[in-house]
Design a protein around this motif. Sequence first.
Motif, PDB file in Angstrom:
ATOM      1  N   LEU A  49      43.833  42.904  42.398  1.00  0.00           N
ATOM      2  CA  LEU A  49      43.244  41.678  41.870  1.00  0.00           C
ATOM      3  C   LEU A  49      41.725  41.683  42.014  1.00  0.00           C
ATOM      4  CD1 LEU A  49      45.940  40.823  43.789  1.00  0.00           C
ATOM      5  CD2 LEU A  49      45.553  38.759  42.498  1.00  0.00           C
ATOM      6  N   ASP A  50      41.054  41.009  41.079  1.00  0.00           N
ATOM      7  CA  ASP A  50      39.612  40.821  41.229  1.00  0.00           C
ATOM      8  C   ASP A  50      39.354  39.627  42.152  1.00  0.00           C
ATOM      9  OD1 ASP A  50      39.844  38.453  39.706  1.00  0.00           O
ATOM     10  OD2 ASP A  50      38.866  39.298  37.944  1.00  0.00           O
ATOM     11  N   SER A  51      38.091  39.279  42.355  1.00  0.00           N
ATOM     12  CA  SER A  51      37.750  38.215  43.305  1.00  0.00           C
ATOM     13  C   SER A  51      38.169  36.825  42.831  1.00  0.00           C
ATOM     14  CB  SER A  51      36.246  38.232  43.588  1.00  0.00           C
ATOM     15  OG  SER A  51      35.535  37.987  42.388  1.00  0.00           O
ATOM     16  N   HIS A  52      38.532  36.689  41.564  1.00  0.00           N
ATOM     17  CA  HIS A  52      38.996  35.407  41.025  1.00  0.00           C
ATOM     18  C   HIS A  52      40.517  35.324  40.972  1.00  0.00           C
ATOM     19  CE1 HIS A  52      34.869  34.481  39.998  1.00  0.00           C
ATOM     20  NE2 HIS A  52      34.786  35.648  39.399  1.00  0.00           N
ATOM     21  N   GLY A  53      41.201  36.367  41.462  1.00  0.00           N
ATOM     22  CA  GLY A  53      42.663  36.375  41.466  1.00  0.00           C
ATOM     23  C   GLY A  53      43.286  36.905  40.202  1.00  0.00           C
ATOM     24  N   LYS A  54      42.470  37.422  39.284  1.00  0.00           N
ATOM     25  CA  LYS A  54      43.000  38.003  38.045  1.00  0.00           C
ATOM     26  C   LYS A  54      43.630  39.360  38.361  1.00  0.00           C
ATOM     27  CE  LYS A  54      41.799  39.803  33.540  1.00  0.00           C
ATOM     28  NZ  LYS A  54      40.702  40.239  32.661  1.00  0.00           N
ATOM     29  N   ILE A  84      32.738  44.527  38.615  1.00  0.00           N
ATOM     30  CA  ILE A  84      33.574  44.267  39.787  1.00  0.00           C
ATOM     31  C   ILE A  84      33.252  45.286  40.867  1.00  0.00           C
ATOM     32  CG2 ILE A  84      35.948  44.221  40.643  1.00  0.00           C
ATOM     33  CD1 ILE A  84      36.777  43.150  37.900  1.00  0.00           C
ATOM     34  N   SER A 104      41.493  43.945  51.206  1.00  0.00           N
ATOM     35  CA  SER A 104      40.368  43.980  50.275  1.00  0.00           C
ATOM     36  C   SER A 104      39.558  45.233  50.519  1.00  0.00           C
ATOM     37  CB  SER A 104      39.481  42.739  50.445  1.00  0.00           C
ATOM     38  OG  SER A 104      40.212  41.581  50.109  1.00  0.00           O
TER      39      SER A 104
END
Length: 110
Positions: A49-54, A84, A104
């Motif tokens: 996931l990216d930092s926005h939860g995508k 990213i 992470s």
Amino acid sequence: MFGTVCLAGEADVTEVAVEKTGDTLYDFNVTVLHQDSGWKHYANKWEILDSHGKVLATRTLYHPHVNEQPFTRTLADVVIPKNIKSVTVRAFDSVHEYGGREVSVVLPLK
């Protein structure tokens, strides 16, 4: 049988190794720990996931790993946009879905 399923708990990511293989391509080696008890309760995937939860990528796990704990699986050629710089990896299991330990990591530059 229900008691056994509950005892297995959530799937934990214990280690993530990332290698940059191209301009926006990465290979991930992810280690998951889960007390798989069989087909009714096992770690069945992990996600990046990216930092926005995508969700950027998913590695499906097609069978229980009762006698292989923890276990490591690879997902190659994951495309991650240049903007990213770090990602989070989380694991799922067939009963609790996600909720265990996430890891992470900062993406390598080279």
